[in-house]
Design an enzyme around this catalytic site. Structure first.
Site, PDB file in Angstrom:
ATOM      1  N   PHE A  30       3.118   7.068   1.067  1.00  0.00           N
ATOM      2  CA  PHE A  30       4.041   7.322   0.421  1.00  0.00           C
ATOM      3  C   PHE A  30       3.816   8.255  -0.696  1.00  0.00           C
ATOM      4  O   PHE A  30       4.680   9.136  -1.331  1.00  0.00           O
ATOM      5  CB  PHE A  30       5.023   6.297  -0.228  1.00  0.00           C
ATOM      6  CG  PHE A  30       5.271   5.345   0.699  1.00  0.00           C
ATOM      7  CD1 PHE A  30       6.186   5.638   1.914  1.00  0.00           C
ATOM      8  CD2 PHE A  30       4.888   3.906   0.646  1.00  0.00           C
ATOM      9  CE1 PHE A  30       6.376   4.550   2.692  1.00  0.00           C
ATOM     10  CE2 PHE A  30       5.311   3.085   1.659  1.00  0.00           C
ATOM     11  CZ  PHE A  30       6.251   3.273   2.599  1.00  0.00           C
ATOM     12  N   SER A  31       2.623   8.388  -1.555  1.00  0.00           N
ATOM     13  CA  SER A  31       2.405   8.961  -2.637  1.00  0.00           C
ATOM     14  C   SER A  31       2.666  10.462  -2.916  1.00  0.00           C
ATOM     15  O   SER A  31       2.141  11.102  -1.773  1.00  0.00           O
ATOM     16  CB  SER A  31       0.944   8.709  -3.122  1.00  0.00           C
ATOM     17  OG  SER A  31       0.438   9.137  -4.321  1.00  0.00           O
ATOM     18  N   PRO A  38       0.784  -1.341  -0.119  1.00  0.00           N
ATOM     19  CA  PRO A  38      -0.059   0.002   0.028  1.00  0.00           C
ATOM     20  C   PRO A  38       0.716   1.181  -0.004  1.00  0.00           C
ATOM     21  O   PRO A  38       1.614   1.406   0.671  1.00  0.00           O
ATOM     22  CB  PRO A  38      -0.961  -0.110   1.150  1.00  0.00           C
ATOM     23  CG  PRO A  38      -0.813  -1.547   1.427  1.00  0.00           C
ATOM     24  CD  PRO A  38       0.294  -2.144   1.046  1.00  0.00           C
ATOM     25  N   CYS A  39       0.556   2.049  -0.921  1.00  0.00           N
ATOM     26  CA  CYS A  39       1.494   3.176  -0.930  1.00  0.00           C
ATOM     27  C   CYS A  39       0.801   4.727  -0.939  1.00  0.00           C
ATOM     28  O   CYS A  39       1.374   5.619  -1.053  1.00  0.00           O
ATOM     29  CB  CYS A  39       1.696   3.409  -2.601  1.00  0.00           C
ATOM     30  SG  CYS A  39       0.326   3.657  -3.581  1.00  0.00           S
ATOM     31  N   GLN A  40      -0.323   4.812   0.024  1.00  0.00           N
ATOM     32  CA  GLN A  40      -1.256   5.931   0.109  1.00  0.00           C
ATOM     33  C   GLN A  40      -0.116   6.825   1.039  1.00  0.00           C
ATOM     34  O   GLN A  40      -0.276   7.965   0.959  1.00  0.00           O
ATOM     35  CB  GLN A  40      -2.602   5.818   0.651  1.00  0.00           C
ATOM     36  CG  GLN A  40      -3.441   5.206  -0.173  1.00  0.00           C
ATOM     37  CD  GLN A  40      -3.718   3.820  -0.063  1.00  0.00           C
ATOM     38  OE1 GLN A  40      -2.663   3.117   0.220  1.00  0.00           O
ATOM     39  NE2 GLN A  40      -4.420   3.176  -0.729  1.00  0.00           N
TER      40      GLN A  40
END
Length: 311
Positions: A74-75, A70-72
């Site tokens: 980091f984005s 899951p990248c939320q």
């Protein structure tokens, strides 16, 4: 190779590995609609559960562990991102499974923004954690458009090769270029990618070919920018939630949002890949996915591996 997939979502990364001839033997995700999508298209080997509650003993042995964690947190699309975001810790579940299963290889995918979070210190920490497991680690930022995806989507791909494996992974060479230079095909533009799909308001049997009626207001913000039909689409995002408010790219005609099927096409999903859930959920699943054509490009590189026994 036998593949174990974490944070599988709707199955974009797994589909690419299957296209490359690998066998995905186990997968996991917490998002119910995405799990149903996966089951419809790839198989019933996906487990609906929080990965933190799954013991490594429940996961089969494998040659490679893959995960678009899951990248939320980091984005760069998340203006409130910070080092302490608890979602940034989920990569540690990938670390845990790799440490317990000791696969020959791993492959992790994330947004480009991961590399500069905390002035690059977070990314250094992540790479160091992987290396301490006993893997040779390399990474590269790849543009999905360079592999036939009708979208300029930059993603960092991290690959690990166990230190006792005498083999070097090589990142795939581009098959497409912006202007068709160097003997490569030109980037696929969004107009060409969508031209085979009928108007979603016409009678058709194409799955998920419906769209959000949320008013399109061209104002320069994400989701409200005109698309150039002669270029790949900009990055498909997963901002928003199941109750609505998901940020959807407009159709190149500038009159409406893309349908779920059109957005899936921009992500390079096959036209018969059927998604489960309401429109907002489907848009979110598509936005979170790894484009299958990009996944295929990185997955097929593992086909070059043979061990000392020729396997």
């Amino acid at each position: 190779m036998r593949v174990v997939s974490l944070f599988s979502g709707a199955g974009g990364l797994d589909l690419g590995f299957k296209m490359a001839g690998h066998d995905v033997v186990w997968a996991n995700d917490l998002y119910e609609d995405a799990v149903h999508t996966y089951q419809k298209n790839i198989g019933d080997h996906i487990i609906l559960e929080d990965v933190r509650k799954i013991s490594a003993d429940e996961i089969p042995d494998c040659d490679i562990v893959i995960g678009g964690f899951p990248c939320q947190g980091f984005s760069v699309a998340n203006t409130k991102r910070h080092i302490g975001d608890e979602r940034n810790e989920l990569y540690k579940q990938l670390i845990r499974v790799i440490e317990d299963k000791r696969p020959k290889f791993f492959l992790a995918e994330n947004v480009k923004g991961l590399t500069n979070l905390g002035k690059g210190e977070v990314f250094k920490m992540i790479l160091s954690d992987f290396e301490h497991l006993g893997y040779k680690v390399l990474y590269r930022i790849l543009n999905a458009a360079d592999y036939g995806v009708p979208q300029t989507r930059l993603r960092v791909i991290i690959v690990g090769v166990r230190r006792d494996i005498d083999w070097e992974y090589e990142f795939p060479k581009a098959t497409h270029s912006q202007d068709g230079r160097d003997g490569l095909s030109a980037w696929v533009n969004v107009s060409d990618a969508l031209k085979g799909l009928p108007d979603p308001d016409s009678e058709n049997n194409i799955p998920n070919h419906t769209y959000s009626k949320y008013k399109l207001n061209i104002n320069g913000y994400i989701g409200h920018r005109l698309l150039d039909p002669d270029k790949p689409a900009p990055t498909v995002t997963a901002r928003g939630d199941n109750r609505g408010g998901v940020v959807i790219l407009p159709h190149p005609n500038g009159q409406r949002r893309m349908s779920c099927r059109e957005l899936a096409t921009v992500q390079s999903f096959p036209v018969d890949y059927e998604f489960a859930g309401n429109n907002s959920s489907i848009y979110r699943q598509i936005g979170n996915a790894v484009p299958p054509l990009l996944a295929y490009a990185v997955a097929k590189q593992f086909n070059e591996y043979t061990d000392s026994k020729g396997v």
